[in-house]
Scaffold this active site. Structure first.
Site, short mmCIF file in Angstrom:
data_model
loop_
_atom_site.label_atom_id
_atom_site.label_comp_id
_atom_site.label_asym_id
_atom_site.label_seq_id
_atom_site.Cartn_x
_atom_site.Cartn_y
_atom_site.Cartn_z
N ASN A 193 0.84 -1.21 0.00
CA ASN A 193 0.00 0.00 0.00
C ASN A 193 0.88 1.25 0.00
O ASN A 193 1.88 1.30 0.71
CB ASN A 193 -0.84 -0.04 1.29
CG ASN A 193 -1.99 0.93 1.32
OD1 ASN A 193 -2.74 1.04 0.34
ND2 ASN A 193 -2.13 1.64 2.42
N HIS A 229 -5.11 9.91 -1.29
CA HIS A 229 -5.34 11.15 -0.52
C HIS A 229 -5.23 12.29 -1.53
O HIS A 229 -4.12 12.72 -1.86
CB HIS A 229 -4.31 11.28 0.60
CG HIS A 229 -4.46 10.25 1.67
ND1 HIS A 229 -5.58 10.18 2.48
CD2 HIS A 229 -3.68 9.20 2.03
CE1 HIS A 229 -5.45 9.17 3.31
NE2 HIS A 229 -4.32 8.55 3.06
N GLU A 257 -7.56 4.53 0.87
CA GLU A 257 -7.66 5.61 1.87
C GLU A 257 -8.20 6.90 1.24
O GLU A 257 -7.71 8.00 1.53
CB GLU A 257 -6.27 5.89 2.50
CG GLU A 257 -5.65 4.66 3.13
CD GLU A 257 -4.32 4.93 3.83
OE1 GLU A 257 -3.99 6.11 4.07
OE2 GLU A 257 -3.61 3.96 4.14
N ASP A 259 -9.65 10.26 0.31
CA ASP A 259 -10.28 11.50 0.76
C ASP A 259 -9.88 12.59 -0.24
O ASP A 259 -8.89 12.46 -0.95
CB ASP A 259 -9.96 11.88 2.22
CG ASP A 259 -8.50 11.80 2.59
OD1 ASP A 259 -7.64 11.96 1.72
OD2 ASP A 259 -8.21 11.58 3.79
O1 9MR Z 1 -5.71 8.55 10.01
C1 9MR Z 1 -4.50 8.34 10.71
C2 9MR Z 1 -4.33 9.44 11.72
O2 9MR Z 1 -5.32 9.38 12.72
C3 9MR Z 1 -2.95 9.34 12.35
O3 9MR Z 1 -2.73 10.45 13.19
C4 9MR Z 1 -1.89 9.30 11.26
C5 9MR Z 1 -0.51 9.15 11.81
O4 9MR Z 1 0.45 9.03 10.82
O5 9MR Z 1 -2.17 8.18 10.39
C6 9MR Z 1 -3.35 8.35 9.73
O6 9MR Z 1 -3.53 7.34 8.77
C7 9MR Z 1 -2.51 7.25 7.77
C8 9MR Z 1 -2.47 5.81 7.31
O7 9MR Z 1 -2.25 4.96 8.39
C9 9MR Z 1 -1.42 5.59 6.25
N1 9MR Z 1 -1.57 6.50 5.15
C10 9MR Z 1 -1.69 7.90 5.50
C11 9MR Z 1 -2.81 8.09 6.54
C12 9MR Z 1 -3.00 9.55 6.83
O8 9MR Z 1 -1.89 10.07 7.47
#
Ligand code: 9MR
Length: 448
Positions: A193, A229, A257, A259
């Site tokens: 991923n 993203h 993921e 958004d």
């Molecule tokens: O959504 C997650 C957020 O709550 C955390 O603070 C963050 C920390 O790095 O991670 C976010 O999720 C991530 C995901 O695990 C991997 N890809 C990027 C996402 C957004 O940062």
């Protein structure tokens, strides 16, 4: 041997005419399932009550724990595990008949300090990593549909990110992680991923080459996840061909993921643009047969990482902070709704699916595409979902492919052209067990 039940043929031959599902009244998870894909969301375990839980359970067919399966969450102190958040998400999914996307086993971020601050030899680190996979993937064995085994392995230029793992072990850590995950949970689909790999470019080229190398080494990788993203108005135009080139390597693909962020405040115009952007991402997945599904990274703006990480930006998800649907929700629903049979103007088509004969484990079906428009068709496509495990085993007069429950069929050179009012038929043999209900989401489209 086949035993033909010829007496049943007349009954079974009653033609089924496609009726478009209504985007307004079906949950997104049902619309997605009818198209042979899943629609998922990241969730936060501690929020799974009240209206948040109601929407997460009703609208989505898959859930991903946003943070609860990460290493720092499950093993903050070496040898001391906290599975409470992860268990809660898995139990929620099971209570709501949902799939689970496990996220994530090996990453450079959200690692516990005992690991990042420790001094370990390469051999020790490899062992720590494979033990972690054995423990976590083993704990949820058989209950996880897709595992993000390795997350974000690449730099923006497509080279190997010099993470804790890569620094000590080089690229070999990736192969070892997948082998350990397969051993721990043989039924889970194992994914690599990353982000900013959504369109064709240096980073996705690097990912493509990496996946080719892993496959050549016999590494058990089942899929590639594209985080997506995205920024408002900037859905990569090469998203669909990019997904397709990975699928052509023989792996599944998924948007993991999604958004779509914007500068705040959100305006009506921006929210309309976001609706179109969400729809185009969904359509890219639907256009690629091996695209397993799309997950949004939080379904509500109240539970999105964007405002914390991109000051001044937000409103990136399909529900607002009060859990009201935004136009983006309708964009997803509309993209998932079959085209159906549009009125007869310009190029248009209608499709019928008829079971012609059925025997104890097999059946023959005929599919007819009719030109209901006023100009000749130059190519046609049709698709449907099988709701009861039916599998196509053979087809004639069309190119027919099936991935999971979703079947797509396309014209061949000799039957692509259909005059107004004319029709073409193709046939298929399939297998069934239990029941052989009519397909769902039967739709057709014109053009090659
Ligand atoms: O959504 C997650 C957020 O709550 C955390 O603070 C963050 C920390 O790095 O991670 C976010 O999720 C991530 C995901 O695990 C991997 N890809 C990027 C996402 C957004 O940062």
């Amino acid at each position: 041997m086949f035993r033909r039940l010829s007496a049943s043929v007349a009954l079974l031959a009653a033609a089924l005419t496609a009726t478009p599902a209504s985007a307004a009244d079906a949950p997104l998870r049902d619309l997605a399932a009818a198209r042979g894909v899943y629609l998922g969301t990241a969730v936060t375990a501690s929020r799974l009550t009240g209206g948040y839980a109601q929407i997460a359970g009703a609208e989505f067919g898959s859930v991903t724990p946003g943070n609860e399966m990460k290493w720092s969450s499950v093993e903050p102190t070496r040898g001391t595990y906290d599975w409470s958040g992860a268990d809660r998400v898995v139990a929620f999914a099971e209570a709501n008949g949902q799939e689970v996307r496990g996220h994530t086993l090996v990453w450079h971020s959200q690692l516990p300090s005992w690991l990042t601050g420790g001094s370990f030899t390469a051999d020790e680190l490899r062992r720590i990593m494979t033990d972690h996979i054995a423990v976590e993937a083993g704990r949820y064995k058989g209950r996880i549909d897709h595992w993000d085994v390795v997350n974000e392995p690449l730099n923006d230029d497509g080279t190997l990110r010099q993470s804790l793992w890569a620094k000590a072990l080089g690229e070999s850590y990736i192969a070892d992680a997948f082998r350990a995950a397969r051993a721990a949970d043989p039924a889970a689909k194992l994914y690599l991923n990353d982000y900013s790999t959504d369109g064709i470019g240096a980073k996705s080229d690097g990912m493509y080459a990496l996946v080719e190398r892993l496959l050549a080494q016999g590494v058990p990788i089942d899929g590639v996840g594209f985080q997506a993203h995205l920024v408002l108005g900037q859905v990569p135009v090469t998203l669909e061909p990019n997904l397709r080139r990975f699928a052509d390597l023989g792996v599944d693909v998924a948007i993991t993921e999604l958004d779509i962020r914007m500068q705040l405040p959100a305006t009506e115009a921006k929210l309309d643009r976001q609706k179109a952007d969400y729809a185009s991402v969904l359509r890219a997945c639907l256009a690629v047969t091996r695209c397993a599904g799309v997950t949004v990274w939080g379904f509500t703006d109240a539970d999105s990482w964007i405002p914390d990480f991109f000051p001044g930006e937000g409103a990136a998800t399909p529900y607002d902070e009060n859990l009201a649907r935004k136009p983006a929700y309708d964009g997803i629903a509309e993209a998932l709704t079959p085209v159906g049979n549009p009125p007869p103007t310009g190029t248009a088509c209608a499709v019928t699916y008829t079971v012609q004969s059925q025997w104890n484990t097999g059946f023959t079906a005929q599919v007819t595409v009719r030109n209901t428009g006023t100009t000749a068709l130059d190519g046609w496509r049709t698709e449907w979902g099988y709701g009861s495990g039916q599998r196509v085993t053979q087809a004639w007069n069309a190119t027919v492919t099936q991935t999971a429950a979703r079947v797509t069929a396309a014209s061949l050179s000799y039957n692509a052209s259909v005059p107004p009012g004319g029709s073409v038929s193709f046939g298929l043999n399939g297998t069934w067990s239990g029941t052989n209900p009519p397909p769902t989401g039967l739709s057709c489209a014109t053009g090659s």
